[in-house]
Design an enzyme around this catalytic site. Structure first.
Site, PDB file in Angstrom:
ATOM      1  N   HIS A 356       0.802  -1.226   0.000  1.00  0.00           N
ATOM      2  CA  HIS A 356       0.000   0.000   0.000  1.00  0.00           C
ATOM      3  C   HIS A 356       0.832   1.272   0.000  1.00  0.00           C
ATOM      4  O   HIS A 356       0.251   2.362   0.030  1.00  0.00           O
ATOM      5  CB  HIS A 356      -0.924   0.020   1.226  1.00  0.00           C
ATOM      6  CG  HIS A 356      -2.099  -0.908   1.123  1.00  0.00           C
ATOM      7  ND1 HIS A 356      -3.243  -0.567   0.435  1.00  0.00           N
ATOM      8  CD2 HIS A 356      -2.290  -2.149   1.601  1.00  0.00           C
ATOM      9  CE1 HIS A 356      -4.108  -1.571   0.518  1.00  0.00           C
ATOM     10  NE2 HIS A 356      -3.550  -2.543   1.211  1.00  0.00           N
ATOM     11  N   LYS A 545      -8.291  13.691   4.650  1.00  0.00           N
ATOM     12  CA  LYS A 545      -7.409  12.525   4.693  1.00  0.00           C
ATOM     13  C   LYS A 545      -6.461  12.670   5.872  1.00  0.00           C
ATOM     14  O   LYS A 545      -6.363  13.735   6.477  1.00  0.00           O
ATOM     15  CB  LYS A 545      -6.638  12.337   3.390  1.00  0.00           C
ATOM     16  CG  LYS A 545      -5.948  13.580   2.867  1.00  0.00           C
ATOM     17  CD  LYS A 545      -5.333  13.345   1.501  1.00  0.00           C
ATOM     18  CE  LYS A 545      -6.368  13.310   0.405  1.00  0.00           C
ATOM     19  NZ  LYS A 545      -6.410  12.057  -0.311  1.00  0.00           N
ATOM     20  N   ARG A 546      -5.787  11.590   6.194  1.00  0.00           N
ATOM     21  CA  ARG A 546      -4.806  11.608   7.270  1.00  0.00           C
ATOM     22  C   ARG A 546      -3.815  12.753   7.054  1.00  0.00           C
ATOM     23  O   ARG A 546      -3.399  13.029   5.938  1.00  0.00           O
ATOM     24  CB  ARG A 546      -4.083  10.253   7.263  1.00  0.00           C
ATOM     25  CG  ARG A 546      -3.033  10.057   8.312  1.00  0.00           C
ATOM     26  CD  ARG A 546      -2.682   8.575   8.417  1.00  0.00           C
ATOM     27  NE  ARG A 546      -2.451   7.964   7.118  1.00  0.00           N
ATOM     28  CZ  ARG A 546      -1.255   7.829   6.563  1.00  0.00           C
ATOM     29  NH1 ARG A 546      -0.182   8.264   7.179  1.00  0.00           N
ATOM     30  NH2 ARG A 546      -1.131   7.234   5.387  1.00  0.00           N
ATOM     31  N   LYS A 551       0.896  13.972   1.872  1.00  0.00           N
ATOM     32  CA  LYS A 551      -0.436  14.295   1.363  1.00  0.00           C
ATOM     33  C   LYS A 551      -0.586  15.797   1.116  1.00  0.00           C
ATOM     34  O   LYS A 551      -1.543  16.246   0.502  1.00  0.00           O
ATOM     35  CB  LYS A 551      -1.505  13.776   2.313  1.00  0.00           C
ATOM     36  CG  LYS A 551      -1.523  12.242   2.367  1.00  0.00           C
ATOM     37  CD  LYS A 551      -2.581  11.713   3.329  1.00  0.00           C
ATOM     38  CE  LYS A 551      -2.531  10.188   3.443  1.00  0.00           C
ATOM     39  NZ  LYS A 551      -2.956   9.495   2.223  1.00  0.00           N
ATOM     40  N   THR A 653      -8.655   6.361  -2.117  1.00  0.00           N
ATOM     41  CA  THR A 653     -10.062   6.004  -2.356  1.00  0.00           C
ATOM     42  C   THR A 653     -10.969   7.190  -2.097  1.00  0.00           C
ATOM     43  O   THR A 653     -12.085   7.233  -2.598  1.00  0.00           O
ATOM     44  CB  THR A 653     -10.502   4.819  -1.477  1.00  0.00           C
ATOM     45  OG1 THR A 653     -10.212   5.100  -0.111  1.00  0.00           O
ATOM     46  CG2 THR A 653      -9.788   3.539  -1.892  1.00  0.00           C
ATOM     47  N   LYS A 657     -14.537   8.371  -3.995  1.00  0.00           N
ATOM     48  CA  LYS A 657     -15.794   8.691  -3.313  1.00  0.00           C
ATOM     49  C   LYS A 657     -16.275  10.092  -3.673  1.00  0.00           C
ATOM     50  O   LYS A 657     -17.471  10.313  -3.920  1.00  0.00           O
ATOM     51  CB  LYS A 657     -15.600   8.576  -1.804  1.00  0.00           C
ATOM     52  CG  LYS A 657     -15.245   7.188  -1.314  1.00  0.00           C
ATOM     53  CD  LYS A 657     -14.655   7.216   0.093  1.00  0.00           C
ATOM     54  CE  LYS A 657     -13.995   5.895   0.441  1.00  0.00           C
ATOM     55  NZ  LYS A 657     -13.167   5.952   1.656  1.00  0.00           N
TER      56      LYS A 657
END
Length: 806
Positions: A356, A545-546, A551, A653, A657
């Site tokens: 991942h 998100k985290r 990110k 993901t 969504k």
């Protein structure tokens, strides 16, 4: 009340059952029942409807000898169970009617149910989607994980700082789980290994008992009901009566406290040796219990070891369960006395592994001394597997550098075990989670293994559950689609027919109305949680998100400051009104991520109070991001920010969504962003930033962040504002570490390098927002092409190409 009705209908039967559950199993009368009592009674009643299908499916699977899939994951970020179960069984409306007879509404009960605190981010949410899709597509299987008592943590914000609180999600018990007194498995820890008569005999220093807690996971229609088996821990002897009688009351409870520590918390702070040891204990505990359970069931149903690969598939969801192959080898060789070569052959046919991440720090490398203290026999097994593998590689592929493939490496003083390499070595199939990521796994992460085992690697792009992330989360959009193309699309999750309606003004107006209704619901949530009032007619710009440097929430925040500066400098220019929403948790030991959260709050405090610009720009950080909050945010989003540095986000993901619910994507060419752009059309995505190859080339040439900063006056101004304390007048030096990470410490994730193109793409977003018809048309076309990102499609690929159970 019920007896006076002349003809009983479905709601009558449900109402009667609710009363039975309330009186007998909850233990209260209708007159005394609280809303939480009704929630428990309703949950127990719905759970009861799943049981018959569950038993029938298990009996049929046992009779047919159907292959079972075991999905081992450290996280399962499940949605709240009641609404998901009602949707799967098709009973939502009848429960609405039945509850109304008691003056209770289903929606009120749903808000009382806590989110299961069993995961943190995309890894756990993917595992949850996959379990549901396995059931919906008829793949019989078990999810295996840990029954965390407090999960990750509940995120609170105090003066802009993240504060971690226990997430006591089990405080009112969990009506959805079945605690199984049997099977219970002993999990050995530490001790020593005795070698005698060609056998290894492990003498653990400590033993913990693993107790199963099962949660039913129904597929759509309820015909297949799979199991999420979560392991709780208890000591062999929970109470030392001798210590208690001597007056050592706390010492008497020490065995229970030590054992329970294993299942207290998801991802304990591993910045200390004690934290790392607890993390490894957790991984060993759940991997050992899961493999013991699988073999127990296999021996009960079959007993012929040659059948093991045809009856069992064990999937490693990341490297956290990577001790499972060593545990299987221990059981086969030490307990069942199979020859080593035969055991290794069986293990190699049973396991598969999903990678991942490309981040080295997330691939888990354990110090051999620590592994020896926790699982000494497992270390011996891994070392023997590594020894044989290295010898074979030296003979068959002498050109491959052995230090690039060794699972165990280093000298006696600092030996380490690479769990990513061990997972690849012990798995029949290894997959990445997007086309780009899978290629990089082979080319950059495990190139030597790809050369040694060319048929082992493949891609399965991630997917999301359409039941949760559209049917349940956005009923208004589902109804719109039903009205215009019928309901047949739901079965195959084929939305493509709605694309033909993208030129119709009435359909686009309906889509805008659905979006506005969802935004108004989120407005209420924002006001309730933060006290900030936002305009539902503004663009809702989301990054959820985290919180992590790769990110690049920091890029978003710097962009917000640059936008604020530009609006103040050019107030007469057309600016699309924006509400920028951030949400996510930072790991408790990740101090820079927590500082970024503080920066977001300090920037928000300043710009949200600016009367000149507040009608055009607001920044909101929503605390304690979880599945139920995501269900509110995602249908309300206009813009989806997916802005990781190219080559760092494996898939994502959240991007799927958000696009499915009609948000346009502002994204880098990273992970599944690429495949989304290919599916919907590149002109429907706001792409920016360097490609993977450009990132690589810039690093080779020598990336100098300060030169980028000095060449961009807009960026330089923003960094100066942050560095000198414009947003932190109470502590002007507060954010110097953030600026230092960008300018002095190399800007690891190239925030500055992508800033100019990010700004350009944001101006394109502004321009399009003023053409609401075109914005809506693109949103509808995005929705129409998102059917291929269903988790059902992913699971069918896993079943056929990896687990061999289709």
């Amino acid at each position: 009340m019920l007896l006076n009705r002349k003809k009983a209908g479905p709601a009558d039967a449900i109402a009667a059952e609710l009363l039975v559950q309330l009186n007998r199993n909850v233990g209260v009368s209708e007159a005394d029942a609280t809303p939480r009592d009704w929630l428990r009674a309703t949950s127990l009643a719905v759970r009861g409807h799943l049981i018959d299908g569950y038993h029938a499916m298990n009996a049929q699977a046992q009779k047919s000898g159907k292959k079972q899939v075991a999905f081992l994951s450290m996280e399962f970020l499940m949605a709240r169970q009641l609404e998901s179960a009602l949707m799967a069984t098709g009973q939502r409306e009848v429960y609405v009617e039945a509850l109304s007879r008691f003056g209770t509404t289903l929606d009120d009960l749903l808000e009382l149910e806590p989110d299961p605190a069993l995961g943190n981010g995309g890894l756990g949410r993917l595992a949850a989607c996959f379990l549901e899709s396995m059931a919906s597509t008829g793949v019989h299987g078990y999810g295996y994980g840990i029954r965390y008592e407090y999960g990750m943590f509940r995120q609170e914000i105090a003066d802009g700082w993240q504060v971690e609180r226990p997430d006591d999600w089990l405080s009112n018990s969990n009506p959805w789980e079945f605690e199984r007194a049997e099977p219970a498995f002993p999990i050995g820890i530490g001790g020593h290994v005795e070698h005698r008569d060609h056998r290894a005999i492990w003498h653990p220093a400590e033993t913990i008992i693993a107790i199963a807690h099962d949660i039913l996971v129904p597929g759509m229609g309820g015909s297949t009901v799979n199991t999420l088996r979560l392991w709780g821990a208890k000591p062999v002897n929970a109470f030392d009566i001798a210590s208690f009688n001597r007056g050592h009351f706390l010492e008497a409870l020490a065995p229970k406290i030590r054992s329970k520590a294993v299942t207290r918390l998801l991802y304990p702070d591993d910045s200390t040796p004690e934290g790392r040891e607890l993390r490894l204990r957790q991984e060993h505990f759940f991997a050992s219990a899961s493999v013991q359970d699988l073999l127990r069931r296999f021996l009960k149903d079959h007993g012929d070891w040659s059948l093991l690969p045809s009856k069992v598939a064990i999937h490693l969801n990341d490297t956290h369960p990577a001790l499972a192959p060593a545990e299987l080898m221990r059981l086969l060789v030490d307990v069942h006395e199979l020859p080593w070569e035969r055991a290794l052959e069986l293990a190699g046919e049973v396991f598969s592994y999903t990678n991942h991440t490309l981040m080295p720090e997330a691939l888990e490398v354990w110090q051999a001394d620590l592994l020896r203290r926790i699982a000494p026999r497992h270390l011996e097994i891994i070392e023997e597997i590594n020894r044989r593998f290295i010898n074979t590689t030296r003979q068959r592929a002498p050109s491959i550098p052995l230090d690039r493939v060794a699972v165990v490496s280093g000298d006696d003083q600092a030996r380490s075990v690479n769990m990513g390499r061990f997972s690849v070595l012990m798995s029949r199939r290894v997959n990445g989670v997007s086309a780009l990521h899978s290629g990089l796994v082979q080319e950059r992460l495990f190139p030597e293994f790809a050369e040694l085992f060319p048929g082992r690697f493949l891609n399965v792009t991630n997917g999301i559950s359409p039941r949760l992330w559209l049917f349940q989360t956005n009923p208004g959009l589902c109804n719109l689609i039903d009205r215009h193309i019928g309901r047949e699309w739901r079965d195959a999750f084929d939305l493509s027919a709605i694309a033909a309606k993208a030129s119709r003004d009435d359909v686009l107006a309906e889509l805008r109305a659905v979006k506005l209704a969802n935004k108004r619901k989120l407005v209420s949530v924002i006001a309730q949680r933060t006290g900030i009032e936002v305009d539902p007619h503004s663009m809702f710009d989301m990054q959820i998100k985290r919180i992590h440097e790769y990110k690049r929430q920091l890029l978003n925040i710097l962009g917000v400051v640059a936008r604020w500066n530009a609006i103040k400098a050019n107030p007469e220019q057309e600016w699309a009104p924006r509400t920028v929403v951030l949400a996510g948790k930072a790991a408790s030991s990740y101090w820079l991520a927590k500082l970024i959260i503080k920066l977001a709050h300090d920037v928000a405090r300043r710009i949200n109070s600016d009367r000149e610009t507040a009608h055009l720009l607001k920044l909101v950080f929503l605390p304690n991001y979880n599945v139920s909050l995501a269900e509110r945010i995602i249908p309300a989003a206009d813009l989806s920010q997916q802005i990781s540095l190219a080559g760092t986000e494996a898939s994502g993901t959240g991007n799927m969504k958000l696009a499915l619910n009609g948000a346009l994507t502002l994204g880098t060419r990273d992970g599944a962003n690429i495949e989304i752009a290919e599916a919907v059309g590149g002109d429907l995505v706001f792409s920016f930033g360097m490609t993977v190859d450009e990132v690589r080339d810039l690093k080779r040439e020598g990336y100098v962040p300060i030169d980028v900063c000095n060449a961009d006056a807009r960026l330089r101004t923003v960094l100066e504002q942050v560095a000198r304390g414009d947003f932190s007048p109470d502590d002007p030096h507060r954010f110097e570490p953030v600026v230092k990470s960008l300018l002095s410490d190399g800007d690891r994730f190239m925030v500055l390098a992508d800033f100019a193109d990010y700004w350009r793409a944001q101006r394109e977003v502004d321009d399009l927002w003023f053409d609401q018809r075109e914005w809506s048309r693109r949103a509808l076309l995005n929705i129409a092409q998102m059917g291929s990102f269903s988790a059902d499609r992913s699971i069918k690929s896993y079943a056929a190409d990896i687990w061999r159970c289709s």
